[in-house]
Scaffold this motif. Sequence first.
Motif, mmCIF file in Angstrom:
data_model
loop_
_atom_site.group_PDB
_atom_site.id
_atom_site.type_symbol
_atom_site.label_atom_id
_atom_site.label_comp_id
_atom_site.label_asym_id
_atom_site.label_seq_id
_atom_site.Cartn_x
_atom_site.Cartn_y
_atom_site.Cartn_z
ATOM 1 N N ARG A 1 -23.639 -50.241 -12.552
ATOM 2 C CA ARG A 1 -24.487 -50.538 -13.715
ATOM 3 C C ARG A 1 -25.566 -49.460 -13.880
ATOM 4 O O ARG A 1 -25.898 -49.067 -15.002
ATOM 5 N N TYR A 2 -26.102 -48.993 -12.756
ATOM 6 C CA TYR A 2 -27.124 -47.935 -12.796
ATOM 7 C C TYR A 2 -26.529 -46.639 -13.366
ATOM 8 O O TYR A 2 -27.156 -45.952 -14.169
ATOM 9 N N ASP A 3 -25.303 -46.293 -12.944
ATOM 10 C CA ASP A 3 -24.647 -45.090 -13.465
ATOM 11 C C ASP A 3 -24.509 -45.157 -14.983
ATOM 12 O O ASP A 3 -24.804 -44.192 -15.699
ATOM 13 N N ILE A 4 -24.049 -46.300 -15.479
ATOM 14 C CA ILE A 4 -23.866 -46.470 -16.929
ATOM 15 C C ILE A 4 -25.204 -46.380 -17.637
ATOM 16 O O ILE A 4 -25.344 -45.701 -18.667
ATOM 17 N N TRP A 5 -26.199 -47.040 -17.081
ATOM 18 C CA TRP A 5 -27.530 -47.058 -17.707
ATOM 19 C C TRP A 5 -28.124 -45.658 -17.767
ATOM 20 O O TRP A 5 -28.696 -45.268 -18.790
ATOM 21 N N GLN A 6 -27.981 -44.897 -16.687
ATOM 22 C CA GLN A 6 -28.555 -43.555 -16.678
ATOM 23 C C GLN A 6 -27.913 -42.650 -17.725
ATOM 24 O O GLN A 6 -28.605 -41.855 -18.370
ATOM 25 N N LEU A 7 -26.601 -42.763 -17.905
ATOM 26 C CA LEU A 7 -25.917 -41.902 -18.860
ATOM 27 C C LEU A 7 -26.115 -42.368 -20.298
ATOM 28 O O LEU A 7 -26.350 -41.551 -21.194
ATOM 29 N N ASP A 8 -26.042 -43.681 -20.527
ATOM 30 C CA ASP A 8 -26.101 -44.196 -21.898
ATOM 31 C C ASP A 8 -27.519 -44.467 -22.396
ATOM 32 O O ASP A 8 -27.812 -44.278 -23.577
ATOM 33 N N THR A 9 -28.391 -44.925 -21.510
ATOM 34 C CA THR A 9 -29.726 -45.379 -21.934
ATOM 35 C C THR A 9 -30.819 -44.382 -21.575
ATOM 36 O O THR A 9 -31.558 -43.921 -22.450
ATOM 37 N N LEU A 10 -30.946 -44.038 -20.318
ATOM 38 C CA LEU A 10 -31.988 -43.090 -19.919
ATOM 39 C C LEU A 10 -31.701 -41.694 -20.457
ATOM 40 O O LEU A 10 -32.623 -40.989 -20.873
ATOM 41 N N GLN A 11 -30.456 -41.284 -20.421
ATOM 42 C CA GLN A 11 -30.012 -39.997 -20.977
ATOM 43 C C GLN A 11 -30.814 -38.813 -20.429
ATOM 44 O O GLN A 11 -31.198 -37.907 -21.167
ATOM 45 N N ALA B 1 -37.202 -30.820 -27.878
ATOM 46 C CA ALA B 1 -38.151 -31.801 -28.398
ATOM 47 C C ALA B 1 -38.299 -32.993 -27.467
ATOM 48 O O ALA B 1 -39.305 -33.707 -27.506
ATOM 49 N N ARG B 2 -37.311 -33.209 -26.587
ATOM 50 C CA ARG B 2 -37.354 -34.331 -25.648
ATOM 51 C C ARG B 2 -37.726 -33.893 -24.236
ATOM 52 O O ARG B 2 -38.019 -34.731 -23.379
ATOM 53 N N PRO C 1 -41.639 -22.780 -24.202
ATOM 54 C CA PRO C 1 -42.526 -22.790 -25.381
ATOM 55 C C PRO C 1 -42.282 -23.960 -26.321
ATOM 56 O O PRO C 1 -43.187 -24.374 -27.049
ATOM 57 N N ASN C 2 -41.050 -24.501 -26.327
ATOM 58 C CA ASN C 2 -40.709 -25.546 -27.296
ATOM 59 C C ASN C 2 -40.577 -26.932 -26.682
ATOM 60 O O ASN C 2 -40.206 -27.882 -27.385
ATOM 61 N N ALA C 3 -40.878 -27.048 -25.405
ATOM 62 C CA ALA C 3 -40.776 -28.352 -24.744
ATOM 63 C C ALA C 3 -41.889 -29.273 -25.255
ATOM 64 O O ALA C 3 -43.067 -29.006 -25.044
ATOM 65 N N LYS C 4 -41.508 -30.350 -25.909
ATOM 66 C CA LYS C 4 -42.485 -31.243 -26.555
ATOM 67 C C LYS C 4 -42.366 -32.688 -26.094
ATOM 68 O O LYS C 4 -43.034 -33.568 -26.628
ATOM 69 N N GLY C 5 -41.498 -32.973 -25.131
ATOM 70 C CA GLY C 5 -41.256 -34.350 -24.729
ATOM 71 C C GLY C 5 -42.390 -34.970 -23.939
ATOM 72 O O GLY C 5 -43.237 -34.281 -23.374
ATOM 73 N N ASP C 6 -42.396 -36.295 -23.885
ATOM 74 C CA ASP C 6 -43.381 -37.045 -23.103
ATOM 75 C C ASP C 6 -42.764 -37.362 -21.746
ATOM 76 O O ASP C 6 -41.694 -37.964 -21.670
ATOM 77 N N PHE C 7 -43.436 -36.958 -20.681
ATOM 78 C CA PHE C 7 -42.897 -37.222 -19.353
ATOM 79 C C PHE C 7 -42.986 -38.698 -18.990
ATOM 80 O O PHE C 7 -42.319 -39.171 -18.062
ATOM 81 N N ARG C 8 -43.797 -39.470 -19.702
ATOM 82 C CA ARG C 8 -43.914 -40.905 -19.436
ATOM 83 C C ARG C 8 -42.714 -41.614 -20.079
ATOM 84 O O ARG C 8 -42.503 -41.515 -21.282
ATOM 85 N N ILE C 9 -41.963 -42.369 -19.284
ATOM 86 C CA ILE C 9 -40.744 -42.963 -19.843
ATOM 87 C C ILE C 9 -40.989 -44.303 -20.530
ATOM 88 O O ILE C 9 -40.101 -44.815 -21.220
#
Length: 606
Positions: free
Chosen positions: A124-134, A190-191, A254-262
Amino acid sequence: MRLRPIPTAITLALLLATSACQKQETGTSTATPATTQAATAEADAKFADISKRWLDGWLEQQPVSATQTGKHDFDDRIEDLSAAGRQKFVDFSKAALAEVDALDASKLSRENQVDLAILRNQIRYDIWQLDTLQSWAWDPQIYNGLAGGALYTLMAREFAPLPQRLKSATARMEKIPALLAQMRENLDPARVPKIHAETVAKQNAGLNSIVDSMILPHADQLAGEDRKRLEAAAAALKQAVAENQAWLDKTLVPNAKGDFRIGQKLYDEKLAFALNSPLTRQEIRTRAEAAIKQTRAEMYDIARKVLAGKPNAPQAMPDAPSDEQQQKTIEAALELAYADRPARDKVVDVAKQSTAEATAFVKEKQLVSAPDSPVQIILMPEFQRGVSVAYCDSPGPLDKGLDTFYAVSPIPDDWTKEQVDSFLREYNTRSIHELSIHEAMPGHYLQLWHSNKYPSTLRAVLGSGSFIEGWAMYAEKVMDDANYMDGDPLMKLVQRKWALRAFANAILDQAIHVEGMSRDDAMKLMTVTTFQQEREAAGKWVRAELTSAQLPTYFVGYSEHMDLRGEVQKREGDKFNIKAYHDKLLSFGSPPVRFARQLMLDEPIK
């Protein structure tokens, strides 16, 4: 910190086998013992079949992980993180989960009930990491870790003749440029958080250091076309690393704009998978805050005795101090510990000495059965620096008789005198003793040595982070209770300071990722409330930015270990023997502590 930079996988040939004589749960069934045993044997056989097919697929899709685990059939391959590769893994995992969910756990042996629960959580963790956490779309550390691990895991240990490993390294060097290309294709700037981009930009050149220090010096072990192929692959990889560095520096950073807080939703879901514990985020916070208050009170009592008659003692050290009085008294006593610290270039030497002393103490006091081979203290490889000060890297469950590494990060050459001083105040001589207890004896090295002897390879490979990290922290408490270093009060003070660090870790992780804790507030919690030096706290802030749901594993596992031992001691009374208890606990492998508890106390598995 126990090193597990990439997921691990396992071989089919050594799939767990459950003893026919394992104890079964009692229930209301009227079936005869023979009928029950037959039903259990049938259910166990079905579980073994499903597990084998899952493990086979897992190995096929995670060859770098397989190497780390000790399965070497795929040493010439690397993971496929392309869209097609990711989808293949998800489809495979969902099909496996359907089969696992269809099993009747109540018919399995107790040990297999535990392994079924662990396996279901992992799928379930494997699926969640690939599909949800990405994370493949926003975390460049994944690609960097795989690229470095692909080569390092081949060359670090002598599991096969050197020419054979060099041929495998050649094949992987030929494939790593494609992995770096997948990084550039998959990542959405952007992420991507800025800190992730900057960290990988600094680590990227570490790939070249592995090639230059661990592969090319041995090129003369190959001849003819094999050597030409190795040298050509190394040259092409260096070119790919240079191209990737240019992209990291000019495009990603230079273009990294993502939030490290999940955020709360992802954090709570990840925490549940990572810990596999009944404790919720809120319960962890409450426990950690209470532990900080109690431990500071203990430190104050120790500090008052240490400072008695000393010229740097505060004027007022009353029985019931104010917050300010408590703070000043503890800080003054800690200064005495900070004064005893190694030279800049002697940190690794002190780690070696302290590991030897801790090993002798464990054996003398009969605290737990000790390993029959020494741990190797090494400099941390360059491509893994920047996240932690030290880690324990044990051989995979299938690599028998190979070395365990206790890796220590050297002080960076570009640090100022002030930065070095801050670091060595934190990692003073007594703190390095504490570090060696945690990483080596009787911490990670000892526990993983026991774990790798457990017959369930599945359980060894899918070892629980909270059991493993919690044990290492618990080991520090065991050594303190046994009066390591002759009960030296400054050592006891340092041990509690280290405990405070773990308590703070549990709070920091959720406060940063869920509540938006600022760097200033985080630094105050670390440097004031839990007495950490600026360099340590700054590094921990970076680590909290780069990771999530790992920092709480220490405190959660420690709390569960302490709860379990307390209950067993209460039940056994004067018959309680600490060595027997530890040996039995560690004989279960590395399951989440909730399952170790159920096995130890003969409770239903759930």
